[in-house]
Design a protein around this motif. Structure first.
Motif, mmCIF file in Angstrom:
data_model
loop_
_atom_site.group_PDB
_atom_site.id
_atom_site.type_symbol
_atom_site.label_atom_id
_atom_site.label_comp_id
_atom_site.label_asym_id
_atom_site.label_seq_id
_atom_site.Cartn_x
_atom_site.Cartn_y
_atom_site.Cartn_z
ATOM 1 N N HIS A 149 0.834 -1.133 0.495
ATOM 2 C CA HIS A 149 -0.187 -0.125 0.297
ATOM 3 C C HIS A 149 0.910 0.736 -0.312
ATOM 4 O O HIS A 149 1.794 1.678 0.571
ATOM 5 N N ALA A 150 0.033 2.359 -0.617
ATOM 6 C CA ALA A 150 1.887 3.729 -0.822
ATOM 7 C C ALA A 150 1.777 4.146 0.013
ATOM 8 O O ALA A 150 3.124 4.366 0.712
ATOM 9 N N GLU A 151 0.947 4.534 1.852
ATOM 10 C CA GLU A 151 0.808 4.851 2.460
ATOM 11 C C GLU A 151 1.683 4.036 3.781
ATOM 12 O O GLU A 151 2.344 4.284 4.343
ATOM 13 N N SER A 152 0.707 2.718 3.988
ATOM 14 C CA SER A 152 1.290 1.808 4.962
ATOM 15 C C SER A 152 1.831 1.222 4.555
ATOM 16 O O SER A 152 2.444 0.451 5.648
ATOM 17 N N GLY A 153 2.299 1.122 3.684
ATOM 18 C CA GLY A 153 3.307 -0.199 3.502
ATOM 19 C C GLY A 153 2.964 -1.236 3.171
ATOM 20 O O GLY A 153 3.346 -1.646 1.923
ATOM 21 N N VAL A 154 1.656 -2.281 3.714
ATOM 22 C CA VAL A 154 1.344 -3.439 3.501
ATOM 23 C C VAL A 154 -0.601 -3.167 4.295
ATOM 24 O O VAL A 154 -0.614 -2.744 5.159
ATOM 25 N N VAL A 155 -1.285 -3.812 3.116
ATOM 26 C CA VAL A 155 -3.170 -3.508 3.205
ATOM 27 C C VAL A 155 -3.610 -5.363 4.089
ATOM 28 O O VAL A 155 -2.575 -5.683 2.258
ATOM 29 N N VAL A 156 -4.100 -5.677 4.426
ATOM 30 C CA VAL A 156 -4.486 -7.377 4.321
ATOM 31 C C VAL A 156 -5.842 -7.159 4.386
ATOM 32 O O VAL A 156 -6.635 -6.200 5.440
#
Length: 728
Positions: A30-37
């Protein structure tokens, strides 16, 4: 409830119409948080993310939806995360995320599938227990190119197609998913959403096990557990099934050979009982009417749904492996009826599999058998041709089957088969030949013989199509052998005549030798001859009961002394009175009493003579193994001929086709000396009159029938007498 704000790819998942749920669900950068699940869990009330030694982290629900999403702000993490899920009843469980796993099919697999050249597709398509990325589960794959969404459904997801949505692999039409935590014996189907929005539940075309009918789901099977004990048999197959070896085949319908009361015997019980019987009787092979899974008992297996699954009526796939293994360990081969010509229209099967004519032709002039109420395979489509060839190779590979008898070949070869004018379409050259089916059969035979040396392929082909049993490199179809339907029809037609009229039909018995060596023939008396009002074998014969069974003994001796390998349907060996009924056991009680017992004993002795005397089997497929002595005595309905082996050994066969004994019948013979009577179908132990030749006759020097010597013999009424030089 407020309608959630979701991107189009998420709505496709929620509405179960996504080609690639992996593109949005699971773990993504994810561009902002790094990882999204993200997870889509319609049965979840709460969810937590479990990562390594971290505490369970609650996953917020997107308002108004069943989607849970967590932004991981600690940087990247290893992929072996899990979910904890709680439903509305408060029940909790943990599971792997289906959408964190990479594909199980490689690019080369997809390339070969598209070409139609992946001949071990049964190892990757369907359902396979395996370890993937360190996790045990089941890999599912199915071909459905026109579907808008495919899911695997079962008890493990409450048959809810919103879960376990699969991804399509590029333009291959193949959908796949790895379901972690699943194991052998899981029951499943594929739920398919068509272009029209219809929802179909389909049996897995590559399933290796299915539920017992009337249930129609597939069952996950792990084929790697069975330990075979037939290596000696498999290794010797090219020798034991060579053209110069005996082959007398016992055709069997497993559901009606013998029963335990009203119940079926299991594959394992059948193995022991049938092997013992076939060894006693002297059969070399068992040919099974289709054991490929089929929904309707009354189709006898010929309307197949499961092209990779032995029917569950008699046990598991490993039970069927045991059946074949036990036969092999006791020196009995196993052939299987295989049906690539057509398939049934059952809604759970191959028909309109993804909502379109996928395995069949769209045009009914090419794609439908009206007589049988079935669809015809589209042999010109790479994936369909590959499906069928993989099925054939599967039975040889996974079940050690020794040969395939291909059903209804004539219906495959001709575009106008059983069709009136205007009901069929000519090929591109304007002819009636199905060019695509011809090429399919050639490829099938080439691959079978190349990959499994010694394996036999047999064509049930009733027309005069040339070179059916000649190699493909010579322009033939490549079958090992062909059923001799002409011989069967002519022979039964002759024997159904009252003996007083047989002199007018003498040519019906002699005509077969005009073409006997144009193909490698099997002489069949199959199930088709004693059903649908055709009458049982005794009922076909003229005269009183004594004459009926004398005719049968004579008929079977003629069959076994005629050039060609042999096939006899169960029950014919003891001449049961009723027609065959697929829904009940053979009338074994009749075999305990005369005249049935006498016929059975004669057939048993003839089987063993056929196997033990090389002249009866070594030279079946060329004229060097046969010579007429007298084929022209129509007035007295007498026939005599010589059979020869490769080394010049002989037997003399003489037949009296009337109920009048013939004394002092002179027969020319090629050798001097004593000729022993090794078979007399009129023997008292067989139920005959016991007229004969006192065990043998001696040849004199009188030339006769273009032979240097001759013998005077007695021919009993309605009998076959076989003589062999004592020295041999």
């Amino acid at each position: 409830m407020k309608r959630p704000i979701l991107p189009p790819e998420a709505w496709a998942i929620v509405e179960s119409r996504s080609h690639d749920p992996f593109g949005w669900l699971g773990r993504h950068y994810h561009a902002e948080s790094g990882v999204v699940v993200r997870a889509f869990k319609p049965r979840a009330e709460k969810m937590w993310l479990l990562v390594a030694d971290e505490k369970a982290i609650a996953m917020p629900r997107i308002e108004g939806s069943d989607i849970f999403k967590l932004h991981w702000k600690k940087g990247d993490f290893e992929t072996d995360y899990r979910f904890r899920i709680e439903n509305k009843d408060g029940h909790q469980w943990e599971e792997e995320d289906v959408y964190r796993f990479a594909p199980t099919l490689g690019e080369m697999d997809l390339h070969l599938i598209g070409e139609g050249n992946h001949f071990e597709k049964y190892n990757i398509m369907g359902a396979h227990v395996r370890e993937h990325e360190g996790v045990r589960g089941v890999a599912f794959a199915v071909w459905a190119p026109s579907a808008t969404r495919v899911s695997v459904v079962g008890n493990f997801n409450h048959w809810d197609g919103r879960e376990h949505q699969m991804r399509m692999r590029g333009s291959s039409g193949v959908w796949e998913v790895f379901a972690p935590g699943l194991c052998e014996s899981e029951v499943y189907k594929f739920e398919i959403r068509t272009r029209d929005g219809d929802i179909l539940e389909k049996t897995d075309p590559y399933a290796q096990q299915m539920e017992v009918r009337p249930n129609t789901a597939s069952v996950v099977h792990n084929p790697r557990k069975y330990e075979w004990g037939d290596q000696a048999w498999v290794t010797s197959l090219p020798e034991t099934q060579a053209a110069d070896k005996p082959m007398n085949i016992y055709e069997v319908h497993l559901g009606s050979w013998r029963r335990a009361g009203a119940d079926y015997l299991s594959y394992r019980d059948l193995a022991h009982q049938m092997v013992e019987y076939c060894q006693w009787m002297g059969y070399t092979h068992i040919e099974l009417m289709p054991v490929t899974e089929h929904p309707f008992d009354g189709s006898w297996g010929y309307q197949t749904v499961g092209y990779f699954a032995p029917t569950s009526r008699f046990g598991s796939p490993d039970d069927f492996r045991y059946f074949v293994d036990y036969c092999h360990q006791n020196d009995i081969g196993v052939f299987l009826d295989w049906v690539p010509a057509h398939f049934p229209k059952d809604s759970h099967g191959l028909a309109r599999f993804d909502g379109t004519p996928l395995y069949e032709h769209e045009d009914p002039r090419l794609g439908e058998h009206k007589d049988w109420g079935t669809y015809i395979f589209n042999f010109g489509r790479n994936e369909v041709r590959n499906f069928l060839i993989a099925s054939a190779l599967f039975w040889l590979d996974e079940f050690h089957i020794d040969g395939l008898r291909v059903d209804a070949v004539a219906s495959m070869l001709y575009l106008d088969y059983s069709r009136e004018d205007g009901e069929w379409m000519p090929n591109k050259y304007g002819g009636r030949e199905n060019l695509e089916a011809v090429e399919f059969l050639k490829q099938f035979n080439h691959l079978v013989h190349e990959r499994f040396p010694g394996t036999v392929t047999m064509a049930e082909e009733s027309t005069s199509w040339p070179m059916v049993s000649r190699p493909t490199y010579l322009g033939g179809l490549g079958f090992t052998m062909k059923w001799n339907m002409g011989w069967m029809n002519d022979t039964l037609s002759y024997f159904e005549n009252d003996p007083v009229h047989r002199s007018y039909h003498h040519h019906a018995l002699t005509f077969s030798m005009v073409y006997a060596f144009t193909e490698n023939f099997i002489l069949p008396f199959s199930h088709d001859e004693i059903v649908h009002g055709k009458g049982s074998m005794p009922e076909k014969m003229p005269g009183d009961d004594w004459q009926k069974f004398a005719n049968l003994r004579l008929l079977y001796a003629y069959m076994y002394s005629h050039p060609g390998k042999k096939l006899q349907f169960m029950g014919l060996e003891f001449g049961q009175w009723p027609e065959w009924n697929f829904d009940s056991s053979l009338s074994w009680d009749q075999a305990n009493f005369m005249p049935h017992r006498g016929l059975q004993l004669m057939q048993r002795d003839m089987n063993h003579i056929y196997k033990d005397v090389p002249a009866f089997h070594e030279v079946d497929f060329d004229g060097g193994g046969f010579e007429w002595l007298d084929c022209n005595d129509a007035d007295r309905s007498l026939l005599s001929y010589v059979r020869r082996d490769k080394n010049g050994g002989i037997v003399v066969v003489a037949m009296n086709l009337t109920p009048v004994p013939r004394h002092d019948y002179r027969v020319g013979v090629p050798k001097a000396g004593l000729y022993k009577e090794i078979m007399n179908t009129d023997s008292e132990i067989y139920g005959g009159t016991n007229i004969g030749n006192a065990g043998g006759v001696t040849a004199d020097n009188q030339s006769w029938m273009n032979q240097p010597h001759s013998i005077l013999m007695t021919l009993p009424p309605l009998s076959c007498v076989i003589l062999q030089p004592e020295a041999e």
